[in-house]
Every structure is written in structure tokens, then in C-alpha cells.
Design a protein around this motif. Sequence first.
Motif, PDB file in Angstrom:
ATOM      1  N   ARG A 150      21.746  46.032  39.149  1.00  0.00           N
ATOM      2  CA  ARG A 150      22.119  47.004  37.957  1.00  0.00           C
ATOM      3  C   ARG A 150      21.527  46.593  36.591  1.00  0.00           C
ATOM      4  O   ARG A 150      21.080  47.446  35.891  1.00  0.00           O
ATOM      5  CB  ARG A 150      23.528  47.079  37.863  1.00  0.00           C
ATOM      6  N   GLU A 151      21.587  45.307  36.246  1.00  0.00           N
ATOM      7  CA  GLU A 151      21.145  44.926  34.697  1.00  0.00           C
ATOM      8  C   GLU A 151      19.545  44.951  34.740  1.00  0.00           C
ATOM      9  O   GLU A 151      19.160  45.498  33.718  1.00  0.00           O
ATOM     10  CB  GLU A 151      21.612  43.430  34.726  1.00  0.00           C
ATOM     11  N   SER A 153      17.862  47.171  36.707  1.00  0.00           N
ATOM     12  CA  SER A 153      17.629  48.612  36.467  1.00  0.00           C
ATOM     13  C   SER A 153      17.662  49.045  35.134  1.00  0.00           C
ATOM     14  O   SER A 153      16.817  49.951  34.342  1.00  0.00           O
ATOM     15  CB  SER A 153      18.216  49.570  37.507  1.00  0.00           C
ATOM     16  N   ARG A 154      18.724  48.703  34.517  1.00  0.00           N
ATOM     17  CA  ARG A 154      19.127  49.256  33.163  1.00  0.00           C
ATOM     18  C   ARG A 154      18.224  48.638  32.191  1.00  0.00           C
ATOM     19  O   ARG A 154      17.458  49.302  31.256  1.00  0.00           O
ATOM     20  CB  ARG A 154      20.218  48.575  32.694  1.00  0.00           C
ATOM     21  N   ASP A 155      17.500  47.334  32.327  1.00  0.00           N
ATOM     22  CA  ASP A 155      16.474  47.035  31.476  1.00  0.00           C
ATOM     23  C   ASP A 155      15.205  47.603  31.580  1.00  0.00           C
ATOM     24  O   ASP A 155      14.543  47.909  30.875  1.00  0.00           O
ATOM     25  CB  ASP A 155      16.318  45.387  31.643  1.00  0.00           C
ATOM     26  N   ILE A 158      15.446  51.050  30.019  1.00  0.00           N
ATOM     27  CA  ILE A 158      15.300  51.192  28.616  1.00  0.00           C
ATOM     28  C   ILE A 158      13.946  50.689  28.051  1.00  0.00           C
ATOM     29  O   ILE A 158      13.495  51.402  27.171  1.00  0.00           O
ATOM     30  CB  ILE A 158      16.291  49.783  28.153  1.00  0.00           C
TER      31      ILE A 158
END
Length: 521
Positions: A150-151, A153-155, A158
Amino acid sequence: MSLYVVFAVMCCVVSFLTMRALLTARKHRLSHEATFEALQIVQHSRDEAATLLKGAETAAAEVRRKRKEQLGAEIASRKELLHKAADRHERRQQSLLRSEELIKARNEALTARDKVLCGLRERQAAAEVGRKELLVESQRTLADRAEESREQSRDRLIAEAVEQVRSEFKDSLRQLEQNAGDPEYTRLAKRTLDIAIQRYQGHYLTERLLSNLPVVPGSVGKALAGDLSGLAVIGEVANVKLTLSDDEQSIRLEGQDSFGREIARRAIARFLRNPPGGPRPEETIRRAVTAIAEELDRETVDLGKRAFKELEIPRAHPDIVRLVGRLNYRTSYTQNQWKHAIESAFLCGMMASELRLDVKIARRAALMHDIGKALTHEIDGSHAVIGADYARRLGESEIVANAIGAHHTDEPFNSPYAMIVAASDALSGGRPGARHEQADNYVQRIDDLERLAASLPGIDRVFAVQAGREVRVHVKQDLISDERASEMSSEIAEKISANMVFPGQIKVTVIREVMAMAVAS
């Protein structure tokens, strides 16, 4: 009680009459007729007393009867009130019983509702637990299928968003740079300025404060005390330095406070007409100069109010109104700054109207754009920054404050109003006849301009033309390339802006000539 009072009165009357009769009988005891008359008087008095006693008894009986009737009526009225109060009490008791029954029913309904809500909360909590489990499971499944956490994917998202915004910004910036030299944009900007100039009509004379006041030789000593101590008093109150020339034909006014110079000028003119008298002329001069300062302060407030009224905009804080009025005693290259502020405000409002912006905000910002000039003798720094800070502290909007601070690029332009305020300021100060310099200052400025432009290596010749509004730089074609020539124009312009103070704008033109030579034989 009344019967006894009447009876006592009757007894007093009878006693009085009896004594009177006895006195009469005593006086006339030798006369038989007098004795007989006294007996008759006594008898008559007794008859009258009996009559009065009977009347008093009758009146007392009547009073007792009326009192009895009144008490009976009062007792009946109170009994009726007691009956009504008892009825109200009974009705209230019944109402309370009904309220108790209603409250009891509501409590039962609330109890049942609480039971239902408790059941709903339990089901909601169970559903929330299931939702979280499903969310964790779905995230785990999604991460497994995407092969990233998840982290991560978020990075990644962004980073993609940042890259997209950066790309869009670069495209917009590239488009703006390409369109900056588009003749159509230049034509539209010139058209807006032409419309504002044509719509505005105002005849303003250029003014400058006198730094040297001519006087008649010998008049200053007579008017301002013999030892010239009056000049020192005027200078102390006005916060300026006054110096009498050696030939006593002029007085030099020195000081950064233009308001104080005006106070001193008025005071000297008044005392030359009417010299102060009395045993202590210094005190008279001090009081008179203080009165002149107060009078001039009232005039500045009136001038500030007049400016806001002419522009038809809401009045600002009283301190800002006073600063606007004080601009009347400040000049820039002989241009009166109060009139310059009003002229700039009208021009700015017209440009705002053409651009479909708020005319009143534009006029307000342009009117206040130079209020910092009325404070530069007290506060160090750029008048634009000083004025913007002062406007923010006195409650002006950020649009107006930013326009004040940005009109000389001391702050970034945060709104279209800041740009048109800067344009109107340059338009008012750069129009023909608005500003001019003295000959010595003009020659010095031309020399400084050519010296700054020639400070870069590779320059052959420098010429300041159009009264210093344009500088043409000829470079050596074997040392400077075309790309370097373009860069040099920007460098020279930045150096001139940083090291010189001048009205309007100065155009920098870098010229690189290419000469080809051949010999025919």
C-alpha cells in the motif's frame, strides 16, 4: 364604638350647657325671672341632649347594619374565591396525573427505543468488524495482484501526480514564454493603456517643495529674535534643520520629512509678515509653530478624505487617510505625489474596467500604493514594503496590501490588481511632462547609466538615448555571441534596477554587428 363617641360628645355638650346655665343663674340669682329662665334653659338642654342621644343611637344602629352587610358580602366573595381556587387545584391535580401518565408512557417508549438502538449498535459494530476484515482482505488481495504494498502504491501515485503537475506547469510556462513576444498580446496591452489614457482627463502641474526660501537681507534677524534663536525653535518643532545663508538672502531647509519642511516654510513666511513680540519671543514662536503643525495636520486629513471622495471608494482607516493627505507635501522628480496617487487610481480603475475586474478595489490599491513615502523619514526600507506592512496592520485586504508591496517588485504579484497598479504607477510617472530632473542630476544619471551598462566585458560602446529612457549597448562581435548578447540585455537591466533610482522604465538594447570584408583587385 361610634355610639359611645356620640354619647360622650352629648355629655360634654350637656355639661357645658349646664355650667352655662348655672353661671347665668348665679349672676341673676336675685332675680326670679332669671332663675326661672335658667331652669327653662336647663330643661331645654336636657331635651336637646335626649334628642341628640336618640339620634346618635339611631346612627350607630345604621352603621352596625351597613357594616354587617359589608362583612357578609366580603365573606361571600372570599368563599367564592376559595371555591374557584379549589376548582383550579382540582384541575391542576388532574393535569398532573395526565402528565405523569404521559411521562410514564414516554419512558416506556424510550426504554423500548433504547433496546432497539442497542441492538442496532451491536449489529453495526459487527458489520464494522466485518467491513474492516473485508478491507484488510481486499487490500491484501490487491497488494498480491499488484505485486506492491500500500505504501509503495501511495508513493508511486504521488510521484505520478507530481510529475504530471510538473509537466503541465512546464507546458504552461513554455506556452507563456512563447506567447510573451506575441504581437497580439502586446497589441492588447497597448490598447488597454491607450483606452485608460484617453478616458482620463486631468490637468496636474508638477510641483516641488522649496529647499531654499529667498528672504530680504536682514529681515530674519528682526523677525525671529535678534540672535536667530527663532530658527532653532522652528527647526526643533518641525524636525528639520534651518540654516541662514552667509549673505542672509535665503534660508536652507534640510530634512527628509517633507511634512516638517512645509511646517517650517509656513512658519517662516508668517513670522516674516508678523514678527513675534513680547518679552519671550521663543515661547511665542514655539506656540505658533505648534498651531501651524496642527492646522496642517487638519489639512492633510481633509486632503485624504477628498481623495477617497473623488474616487468614490469607501474611506480607509483614519491613519491611512492622513498618510494619503501627507503625500501632497511629497514630490518625486517634481511630481506631486498626492495628485500622482489620484491619477494612478483613475487610470488603474479604467484598466480594471477593461479587464472586467473590480474597479473600486483597483482604485483603492492604486490610491494607497505610495503611502509608504509619507513614512520613509521615520522607517528604513522600501516605501512599497513599508506601505504594504502598514496597510496590513490597519486592516486592509491582502489584495490591496500585495498590490502596494509589489508595485516595485519588492513582493511577488499575487493578483491581477498588483500588475495593473504597477502599470498605472509607471503610466502616471512616465507620461510626458509628469516628471523631470534638474540639469546636474540629469547629467549625473546619464553618466551612471552609461557606466553601469559598460561594466560587463566584451562591450565596445554605450549610448544613453531618449533622455535616459533607453540605453544602447554595442558589443564586440568577435567576443560576444548572439546568445550571450540576449543574456547581457537582461543582466544590464537587472544591474540598472539594483543600483539606480529612476522614474518610469529604461529600455536596454544590446546590438551585435556582423561585418564581412573582402578586397577586390
